[in-house]
Design a protein around this motif. Structure first.
Motif, PDB file in Angstrom:
ATOM      1  N   LYS B  60      42.882  31.443  37.650  1.00 31.69           N
ATOM      2  CA  LYS B  60      44.161  31.187  38.310  1.00 31.69           C
ATOM      3  C   LYS B  60      44.188  32.110  39.524  1.00 31.69           C
ATOM      4  CE  LYS B  60      46.792  30.516  34.045  1.00 31.69           C
ATOM      5  NZ  LYS B  60      47.893  31.042  33.238  1.00 31.69           N
ATOM      6  N   TYR B  61      44.837  31.674  40.602  1.00 31.14           N
ATOM      7  CA  TYR B  61      44.860  32.496  41.814  1.00 31.14           C
ATOM      8  C   TYR B  61      46.275  32.774  42.278  1.00 31.14           C
ATOM      9  CZ  TYR B  61      39.990  30.989  42.185  1.00 31.14           C
ATOM     10  OH  TYR B  61      38.666  30.732  41.934  1.00 31.14           O
ATOM     11  N   ALA B  62      46.491  33.949  42.847  1.00 31.80           N
ATOM     12  CA  ALA B  62      47.738  34.247  43.552  1.00 31.80           C
ATOM     13  C   ALA B  62      47.323  34.802  44.910  1.00 31.80           C
ATOM     14  CB  ALA B  62      48.567  35.278  42.788  1.00 31.80           C
ATOM     15  N   TYR B 107      44.338  37.424  44.358  1.00 32.16           N
ATOM     16  CA  TYR B 107      44.160  37.928  42.998  1.00 32.16           C
ATOM     17  C   TYR B 107      43.599  36.794  42.162  1.00 32.16           C
ATOM     18  CZ  TYR B 107      47.589  41.300  44.700  1.00 32.16           C
ATOM     19  OH  TYR B 107      48.260  42.240  45.438  1.00 32.16           O
ATOM     20  N   LEU B 109      42.703  35.642  38.309  1.00 29.55           N
ATOM     21  CA  LEU B 109      42.812  35.974  36.891  1.00 29.55           C
ATOM     22  C   LEU B 109      42.083  34.930  36.084  1.00 29.55           C
ATOM     23  CD1 LEU B 109      45.469  37.253  38.264  1.00 29.55           C
ATOM     24  CD2 LEU B 109      46.213  37.458  35.931  1.00 29.55           C
TER      25      LEU B 109
END
Lengths: 127, 120
Positions: B60-62, B107, B109
């Motif tokens: 998952k990306y932010a 980021y 995850l």
């Protein structure tokens, strides 16, 4: 029976998902404690940021939810420079969420003599 | 969804390449313009996310983008994370020209990729 099941599901969801209503006060308190009373000071900014991030992270972990957290804090000196920040994420739409607090609140009429803007973001993602 | 290389660590170089490409395309030859900043941010984010999706990894990306006008103002940014130290990671890309500072943080995850044999 169906209604009871729905209620249980909602409760379960609350326990495991990132709830913005719970998180917002945590972020607000962290900022108010550290930088509300002070003016921008280059030598101390690093310390303020570290304190804010640490205290937020500590309280988020204490919520004991099965989530991974990211806490980002940015402090900008107000000199009239244009400043723009955006956030986007690729994640689980149901349970993951982000809470962002900008201080000082642009809508309130608090005294803004601190000459700085602080943007504090907390992201919670399920495992 | 099938992921390639499930269990691979967060690859900073690959993400950095994707993001640098996105910034270069959007901000090349530009001067800070408050009316366009919003569009620039959105374009950088859109193309970065598309590029990251095409890497096809179980993450998952932010993404956070900060665009700031250069006028001598101080800016300090910090991030604190609570995640899986072995698989999750972050990538920071700093870009500037004569009038703009651009800071992009990605980021990543990791997601647990479960096998299909799980029963209810």
């Amino acid at each position: 029976m169906l209604e009871q099941e729905e209620n249980i599901n909602l409760l379960q969801k609350e326990l495991i998902s990132f709830q913005p209503e719970q998180i917002d006060p945590i972020l607000q308190t962290a900022i108010n404690e550290v930088i509300k009373p002070v003016s921008y000071d280059e030598s101390k900014v690093q310390q303020w940021i570290d304190t804010i991030c640490e205290s937020c992270m500590k309280q988020l972990v204490e919520l004991q939810k099965p989530l991974k957290y990211i806490v980002t804090c940015t402090i900008v000196q107000s000199t009239g420079a244009g400043f723009h920040t955006t956030h986007s994420s690729y994640w689980d739409l149901e349970n993951d969420n982000v809470v962002q607090v900008i201080w000082p609140n642009p809508n309130s009429k608090d005294e803004n003599n601190s000459h700085m803007v602080c943007v504090l973001t907390a992201i919670g993602m399920t495992l | 969804m099938d992921f390639q290389d499930a269990g691979q660590d967060f690859s900073v170089e690959d993400v950095e390449t994707v993001v640098k490409g996105a910034i270069g395309i959007v901000l090349n030859d530009t001067m800070y313009n408050p009316k366009k900043v919003n569009d620039w941010s959105n374009s950088i984010i859109d193309s970065s996310l598309k590029g990251l999706q095409s890497l096809n990894r179980p993450y998952k990306y932010a993404i956070t983008v900060i665009i700031m006008q250069k006028n001598g103002a101080g800016l300090v940014s910090a991030a604190s994370t609570y995640w899986d130290l072995s698989k999750d990671g972050l990538c920071k890309v700093n870009w500037e020209n004569n009038t703009i500072h651009c800071l992009v943080t990605v980021y990543g995850l990791s997601v647990n990729v479960e096998s299909q044999t799980e029963t209810d």
